[in-house]
Write an enzyme that holds these catalytic residues in place. Structure first.
Site, PDB file in Angstrom:
ATOM      1  N   LYS A   1     -18.042 -94.864  61.556  1.00 53.32           N
ATOM      2  CA  LYS A   1     -18.047 -95.588  62.837  1.00 53.32           C
ATOM      3  C   LYS A   1     -18.466 -97.040  62.625  1.00 53.32           C
ATOM      4  CE  LYS A   1     -19.278 -91.727  65.912  1.00 53.32           C
ATOM      5  NZ  LYS A   1     -18.069 -91.770  66.728  1.00 53.32           N
TER       6      LYS A   1
ATOM      7  N   ARG B   1     -15.259 -80.961  67.310  1.00 55.10           N
ATOM      8  CA  ARG B   1     -14.348 -79.843  67.552  1.00 55.10           C
ATOM      9  C   ARG B   1     -14.315 -78.902  66.339  1.00 55.10           C
ATOM     10  NH1 ARG B   1      -9.546 -84.033  68.454  1.00 55.10           N
ATOM     11  NH2 ARG B   1     -11.379 -85.198  69.135  1.00 55.10           N
TER      12      ARG B   1
HETATM   13  N1  BES Z   1     -19.477 -87.957  69.082  1.00 54.97           N
HETATM   14  C1  BES Z   1     -18.224 -88.599  69.135  1.00 54.97           C
HETATM   15  C2  BES Z   1     -17.733 -88.867  70.551  1.00 54.97           C
HETATM   16  C3  BES Z   1     -18.462 -89.946  71.314  1.00 54.97           C
HETATM   17  C4  BES Z   1     -18.176 -91.279  71.100  1.00 54.97           C
HETATM   18  C5  BES Z   1     -19.370 -89.594  72.287  1.00 54.97           C
HETATM   19  C6  BES Z   1     -18.825 -92.248  71.835  1.00 54.97           C
HETATM   20  C7  BES Z   1     -20.010 -90.573  73.032  1.00 54.97           C
HETATM   21  C8  BES Z   1     -19.745 -91.894  72.802  1.00 54.97           C
HETATM   22  C9  BES Z   1     -17.164 -87.738  68.440  1.00 54.97           C
HETATM   23  O1  BES Z   1     -17.613 -87.027  67.353  1.00 54.97           O
HETATM   24  C10 BES Z   1     -16.109 -88.664  67.944  1.00 54.97           C
HETATM   25  O2  BES Z   1     -16.401 -89.482  67.114  1.00 54.97           O
HETATM   26  N2  BES Z   1     -14.902 -88.540  68.480  1.00 54.97           N
HETATM   27  C11 BES Z   1     -13.833 -89.379  68.122  1.00 54.97           C
HETATM   28  C12 BES Z   1     -12.592 -88.555  67.984  1.00 54.97           C
HETATM   29  C13 BES Z   1     -11.406 -89.305  67.439  1.00 54.97           C
HETATM   30  C14 BES Z   1     -11.648 -89.685  66.010  1.00 54.97           C
HETATM   31  C15 BES Z   1     -10.190 -88.433  67.575  1.00 54.97           C
HETATM   32  C16 BES Z   1     -13.669 -90.437  69.211  1.00 54.97           C
HETATM   33  O3  BES Z   1     -13.785 -90.103  70.388  1.00 54.97           O
HETATM   34  O4  BES Z   1     -13.457 -91.598  68.870  1.00 54.97           O
HETATM   35 MN    MN Z   2     -17.568 -88.138  65.583  1.00 52.85          MN
END
Ligand code: BES
Ligand code: MN
Ligand code: ZN
Length: 499
Positions: free
Chosen positions: A279, A353
């Protein structure tokens, strides 16, 4: 949490540090204000004129040492137009009042807010909302501020005033209900606000185990037990972390032995750096909150035990960090999950997921009546709904209707997104059964499509709390940080279900 009592009586006879009375639009007094007005011999109306208070919603004015009043302070709380009041507004007012009383140094107070008329609400509803507001509003997470003296709590006890002695029992039960919900919510907040170096998978397991009770048994699997059980998807995500994963199972038996349980599944990512698909640095600290789904599940269990609900409940929490160690899982990897479904990893940041797939499959094996999962699953949900509602994707109309109703009643709101057949196309893989990302479009829904593959035909609701689980601005009812979203919603749902 502070003490909250109920009492039938008149505001002007209370001898507390403060007496709190509503003031409606146009400086209209309700019963408690009128009774105070009499004993203070017109001093009150004179004050009102002098201070130019109108009674508009959210306004407040504290008067000290008013002649004739037995309480040291009279706090007038602007309650606006009574016809527009809702339980949510009442809860927010109570939270604001509690914070102001505490900040102002009052140690005890008589609060007359339940006498306000709220359309469609019973006295029990109103008392519960006020008590919840007080307990939730006073919540703070300040254990790491070692020298801050202003953090000492002054307010110790509050009396909620109601009109008639005949309603005392009902009101007391409402306070007890509020206490269970607030205890569960604040417990979830505490867990989630802990930083990632403290709240590890091991810590979550310990906290869960500590909830054990004659009706609640808790099993915490360590890495070895997880390997033995075959939770391979959880293990894949865990590869990049030096900390062991945990797989937590809670079984609450409050119902008949034969009753199929409700299963609650919570995402327990104690820190999500994204893994190899790392990230950006900005706000990455907030990914300590990626275990808010699991915190909500534990908070719900805590409330259910306290309420002694006559239901059976199964809780399942997969927990790990998502980091970038040398053994980390990689884009392109294919995982064979616990259920046997193969997963092509296209983005290691879509880890929630993956770990949930094993937990959902495990829950489904237990043949529950229904499955509800809570997860901070997608950034797309934050974009779609912001902080105002939890995303709901579900397969069962009855469950959907009941969750929406509980969301409205508790103001822990949900908004449904569709799961049309066509969306499933987006997660088809060329070389495995499914892939773990479906592209940018409809990200919340395709994540749910992924999860749906692991729940068989069991009625299922997915709650994406990514936008509601924490709030860095803070409000009267939730200090900056974790909000405990999902606890009020699901507890209300379970209470209704058990009636
Ligand atoms: N924990 C995150 C989702 C999230 C992001 C929650 C920001 C709250 C605030 C999750 O694990 C994630 O990173 N999801 C990705 C999925 C994508 C790579 C398909 C996302 O939402 O960017
Ligand atoms: Mn994530
Ligand atoms: Zn995550």
């Amino acid at each position: 949490m502070i003490d909250i009592h109920v009492k039938a009586g008149q505001a002007h006879k209370q001898r507390d540090d403060a007496v709190v009375v509503p003031l409606l639009d146009g400086r209209k007094m309700t019963e408690s204000g009128k009774s105070l007005q009499q004993v203070t011999d017109k001093a009150l109306p004179a004050f009102l004129r002098k201070f130019d208070v109108s009674g508009k919603f959210g306004e407040s004015k504290t008067l000290y040492d008013v002649q004739g009043s037995l309480s040291a302070r009279i706090m007038l709380v602007g309650s606006g137009d009574e016809k527009l009041l809702t339980l949510h507004k009442l809860r927010m007012l109570a939270a604001k009042v509690a914070r102001e009383l505490d900040a102002g140094g009052a140690r005890d107070a008589a609060i007359c807010l339940p006498e306000l008329q709220v359309r469609g609400a019973t006295l029990a509803d109103k008392v519960q909302a006020v008590a919840e507001g007080i307990w939730l509003g006073l919540y703070r997470f300040d254990k790491y501020q070692t020298k801050k003296t202003e953090n000492t709590r002054r307010l110790r006890s509050v009396t909620l005033m109601i009109g008639s002695r005949r309603d005392l029992e009902i009101a007391q039960a409402a306070v007890d209900g509020a206490k269970a919900v607030a205890t569960g919510t604040n417990f979830a907040r505490d867990l989630a606000n802990e930083p990632g170096n403290v709240c590890t998978p091991e810590y979550l397991g310990d906290q869960a185990a500590a909830l054990s009770h004659e009706k609640l048994s808790v099993t915490v699997m360590d890495k070895q037990a997880i390997e033995q059980a075959g939770f391979t998807a959880l293990l894949a995500v865990n590869q990049g972390s030096d900390k062991e994963p945990r797989f937590i199972v809670l079984e609450y038996n409050g119902g008949d032995a034969g009753d199929a349980p409700v299963a609650l599944v919570g995402k327990g990512l104690t820190f999500d750096a994204g893994g190899i698909s790392i990230k950006p640095a900005a706000q990455m600290d907030e990914m300590k909150f990626d275990m808010c789904g699991s915190a909500a599940v534990l908070g719900i269990f805590r409330a259910v035990v306290e309420l002694n609900l006559p239901i059976n409940l199964l809780g399942v929490i997969p927990s790990t960090e998502n980091l970038l160690g040398g053994a980390a899982y990689k884009p392109g990897d294919i995982i064979t999950s616990y259920k046997g479904i193969t997963i092509e990893v296209l983005n290691t940041d879509a880890e929630g997921r993956i770990i949930l797939s094993d937990a959902l499959a495990y829950a489904a094996e237990k043949k529950p009546a229904e499955i509800i999962d809570l997860a901070t699953l997608t950034g797309a949900c934050v974009i779609a709904l912001g902080a105002q509602a939890t995303g709901l994707v579900a397969t069962d109309e009855k469950l959907i209707t009941a969750l929406k109703r509980s969301g409205e009643h508790t103001h822990d709101r949900v908004w449904e997104l569709p799961m049309f057949e066509e969306y499933h196309e987006q997660i088809k893989s060329e070389i495995a059964d499914i892939k773990n990302t479906g592209g940018r479009e409809a990200g919340t829904i395709t994540a749910a499509c992924f999860l749906s593959r692991f729940v068989d035909d069991i009625p299922w609701a997915h709650l994406d709390i990514a936008g509601t689980a924490w709030d860095m601005k803070g409000s009267d009812i939730a200090s900056k940080g974790a909000t405990g979203s999902g606890v009020r919603l699901v507890v209300d749902y379970l209470v209704n279900r058990s009636r």
